[in-house]
Design a protein around this motif. Structure first.
Motif, PDB file in Angstrom:
ATOM      1  N   GLU A   3     -23.889 -28.037-109.516  1.00 54.98           N
ATOM      2  CA  GLU A   3     -23.645 -29.332-110.155  1.00 54.98           C
ATOM      3  C   GLU A   3     -23.449 -30.376-109.061  1.00 54.98           C
ATOM      4  OE1 GLU A   3     -20.351 -28.702-112.769  1.00 54.98           O
ATOM      5  OE2 GLU A   3     -21.475 -27.358-114.085  1.00 54.98           O
ATOM      6  N   GLY A   4     -24.550 -30.720-108.403  1.00 52.76           N
ATOM      7  CA  GLY A   4     -24.479 -31.658-107.290  1.00 52.76           C
ATOM      8  C   GLY A   4     -24.118 -30.960-105.993  1.00 52.76           C
ATOM      9  N   ARG A   5     -23.952 -31.748-104.953  1.00 50.53           N
ATOM     10  CA  ARG A   5     -23.646 -31.200-103.633  1.00 50.53           C
ATOM     11  C   ARG A   5     -22.210 -30.697-103.568  1.00 50.53           C
ATOM     12  NH1 ARG A   5     -25.442 -35.937 -99.553  1.00 50.53           N
ATOM     13  NH2 ARG A   5     -23.536 -36.778-100.458  1.00 50.53           N
ATOM     14  N   THR A   6     -21.977 -29.697-102.754  1.00 48.57           N
ATOM     15  CA  THR A   6     -20.605 -29.254-102.523  1.00 48.57           C
ATOM     16  C   THR A   6     -20.005 -30.102-101.403  1.00 48.57           C
ATOM     17  OG1 THR A   6     -21.329 -27.525-100.972  1.00 48.57           O
ATOM     18  CG2 THR A   6     -21.089 -26.911-103.294  1.00 48.57           C
ATOM     19  N   PRO A   7     -18.718 -30.424-101.485  1.00 50.98           N
ATOM     20  CA  PRO A   7     -18.123 -31.352-100.515  1.00 50.98           C
ATOM     21  C   PRO A   7     -17.883 -30.729 -99.152  1.00 50.98           C
ATOM     22  CG  PRO A   7     -16.460 -30.563-102.038  1.00 50.98           C
ATOM     23  CD  PRO A   7     -17.772 -30.032-102.544  1.00 50.98           C
ATOM     24  N   ILE A   8     -17.747 -31.601 -98.155  1.00 52.83           N
ATOM     25  CA  ILE A   8     -17.316 -31.222 -96.813  1.00 52.83           C
ATOM     26  C   ILE A   8     -15.956 -31.861 -96.561  1.00 52.83           C
ATOM     27  CG2 ILE A   8     -17.752 -31.556 -94.341  1.00 52.83           C
ATOM     28  CD1 ILE A   8     -20.725 -31.253 -94.920  1.00 52.83           C
ATOM     29  N   GLN A   9     -15.005 -31.037 -96.121  1.00 49.39           N
ATOM     30  CA  GLN A   9     -13.630 -31.499 -95.922  1.00 49.39           C
ATOM     31  C   GLN A   9     -13.152 -31.145 -94.516  1.00 49.39           C
ATOM     32  OE1 GLN A   9     -11.759 -29.201 -99.015  1.00 49.39           O
ATOM     33  NE2 GLN A   9     -12.441 -30.547-100.664  1.00 49.39           N
ATOM     34  N   ARG A  10     -12.314 -31.999 -93.937  1.00 46.38           N
ATOM     35  CA  ARG A  10     -11.753 -31.716 -92.613  1.00 46.38           C
ATOM     36  C   ARG A  10     -10.405 -31.007 -92.759  1.00 46.38           C
ATOM     37  NH1 ARG A  10     -11.113 -35.731 -87.321  1.00 46.38           N
ATOM     38  NH2 ARG A  10     -10.158 -34.128 -85.972  1.00 46.38           N
ATOM     39  N   LEU A  11     -10.153 -30.050 -91.879  1.00 46.84           N
ATOM     40  CA  LEU A  11      -8.921 -29.258 -91.932  1.00 46.84           C
ATOM     41  C   LEU A  11      -7.979 -29.697 -90.812  1.00 46.84           C
ATOM     42  CD1 LEU A  11     -10.379 -25.683 -92.629  1.00 46.84           C
ATOM     43  CD2 LEU A  11      -9.871 -27.538 -94.246  1.00 46.84           C
ATOM     44  N   THR A  12      -7.359 -30.857 -90.988  1.00 47.48           N
ATOM     45  CA  THR A  12      -6.532 -31.405 -89.920  1.00 47.48           C
ATOM     46  C   THR A  12      -5.251 -30.605 -89.691  1.00 47.48           C
ATOM     47  OG1 THR A  12      -5.576 -32.953 -91.526  1.00 47.48           O
ATOM     48  CG2 THR A  12      -7.425 -33.744 -90.204  1.00 47.48           C
ATOM     49  N   ARG A  13      -4.658 -30.083 -90.745  1.00 45.35           N
ATOM     50  CA  ARG A  13      -3.432 -29.304 -90.560  1.00 45.35           C
ATOM     51  C   ARG A  13      -3.726 -27.975 -89.853  1.00 45.35           C
ATOM     52  NH1 ARG A  13       1.315 -29.722 -92.327  1.00 45.35           N
ATOM     53  NH2 ARG A  13       1.452 -27.516 -92.931  1.00 45.35           N
ATOM     54  N   LEU A  14      -4.869 -27.407 -90.117  1.00 42.28           N
ATOM     55  CA  LEU A  14      -5.253 -26.201 -89.396  1.00 42.28           C
ATOM     56  C   LEU A  14      -5.477 -26.518 -87.916  1.00 42.28           C
ATOM     57  CD1 LEU A  14      -6.087 -23.209 -89.334  1.00 42.28           C
ATOM     58  CD2 LEU A  14      -8.426 -23.964 -89.804  1.00 42.28           C
ATOM     59  N   GLU A  15      -6.124 -27.646 -87.641  1.00 39.70           N
ATOM     60  CA  GLU A  15      -6.318 -28.052 -86.250  1.00 39.70           C
ATOM     61  C   GLU A  15      -4.973 -28.150 -85.526  1.00 39.70           C
ATOM     62  OE1 GLU A  15      -8.463 -31.730 -86.312  1.00 39.70           O
ATOM     63  OE2 GLU A  15     -10.047 -30.907 -87.587  1.00 39.70           O
ATOM     64  N   GLN A  16      -3.991 -28.739 -86.201  1.00 45.30           N
ATOM     65  CA  GLN A  16      -2.662 -28.854 -85.604  1.00 45.30           C
ATOM     66  C   GLN A  16      -2.036 -27.481 -85.374  1.00 45.30           C
ATOM     67  OE1 GLN A  16      -0.621 -31.357 -88.425  1.00 45.30           O
ATOM     68  NE2 GLN A  16      -1.937 -33.125 -88.014  1.00 45.30           N
TER      69      GLN A  16
END
Length: 327
Positions: A3-16
């Motif tokens: 149902e449309g494109r799947t989103p791309i999300q940034r994992l800033t807390r994981l980076e920290q």
């Protein structure tokens, strides 16, 4: 199925959590967020496979997999959505026999979606059993469509050819370019499709990197290279892969397919506790463990964003409940 494109999300807390001083920007593509059967990468393949089954006038979809196969569960769901009967040949290829593994997770959902399950030992030729079953149905006037484990045929891989195009379009919108795109490698279809899509678009297929979670590194590389080449031949027969185009990494398989590792446990818990996201214990958990190890060991340049494709498999966590149990 999609149902449309799947989103791309940034994992800033994981980076920290990993240490922002030595950590590249980490993003995830949420292929676990799809509208049928609990989501997962196999739905991209099933769009083409179910489509061909319907085009051929089939009334039954038959496929194979391990007892807790994500592909089997999504095949059952997609078949139900398409109005097809579904039969699954499930083999005991993982050395687990506890109650949760035998009855929970994907097994529970296979039954809810109405699939007929044929359980067999792990050492049999499951595809031969599936083809024999198709012959039995043919005698009764039925017509079955048979596909092997993971749906990883060149036709099925076209789903990830389109995903490669999707990722490149999202990169333009985000104003960045991923230095690496990380996926788990089981039946090799996700990696093969992405690599073929990148190559056909004139991009760099070598930035797709997978961690083998099923086969030895030698076999995983050979199967991925062959499947990617056959997929590319469907869409751009004048183009061919060259050395360095197919990158498969070792180090996260552990004792074998479906066998938990300490690194997998840490990756699943770290992503859950830092970002509230759930990786599966068989595919995504091991591949993400490889991503974490490479970052900690300083193998990747800090300024290059990394994209991890979340391929789904959440029900598998419930099948592995005893292994995750807190004392």
């Amino acid at each position: 199925m999609l149902e449309g494109r799947t989103p791309i999300q940034r994992l800033t807390r994981l980076e920290q959590a990993l240490g922002c001083g030595g950590c590249p920007p980490i993003y995830v593509k949420r292929d676990d967020l799809m509208g049928v059967g609990g989501g997962g990468n196999k739905l991209r393949k099933l769009e083409f496979l179910i489509g061909e089954a319907l085009d051929q006038g089939c009334d039954t979809f038959i496929t194979t997999g391990a007892r807790q196969s994500n592909h089997a569960r999504l095949s059952a769901a997609a078949s139900a959505r398409a109005g097809l009967s579904c039969e699954l040949v499930l083999t005991d290829t993982v050395a687990r026999d506890d109650e949760a593994y035998r009855r929970n997770g994907n097994v529970l959902l296979d039954n809810l979606f109405g699939a007929i399950c044929h359980r067999r030992p792990g050492n049999i030729d499951a595809l031969a059993v599936a083809q024999e079953r198709a012959g039995q149905l043919s005698v009764k006037g039925r017509r079955a469509y048979v596909v092997g484990s993971g749906g990883s045929s060149p036709l099925g891989c076209l789903g990830y050819v389109l995903c490669a195009e999707e990722i490149m379009a999202q990169e333009l919108e985000l104003g960045l370019r991923f230095g690496r795109i990380i996926v788990p490698n089981g039946s090799s279809g996700t990696h093969a499709g992405l690599a073929a899509g990148m190559k056909a678009a004139g991009d760099e297929p070598g930035r797709i990197e997978s961690f083998t979670v099923l086969a030895s590194i030698e076999r995983a590389r050979a199967v991925t290279t062959d499947l990617a080449a056959r997929t590319l031949a469907l869409i751009d027969p004048a183009t061919a892969f060259v050395g360095g185009d197919i990158v498969v990494a070792d180090g996260q398989l552990g004792e074998g397919y479906g066998v938990p590792t300490d690194a997998m446990f840490e990756a699943v818990r770290l992503v859950a506790r830092s970002e509230g996201l759930l990786l599966d214990p068989v595919y995504g958990g091991k591949a993400f463990a490889g991503l974490i190890a490479a970052i900690r060991e300083g193998e990747w340049r800090n300024e290059e964003p990394v994209l991890f494709v979340m391929t789904g498999g959440l029900p598998g966590l419930f099948a592995y409940e005893p292994a995750f149990r807190c004392d």
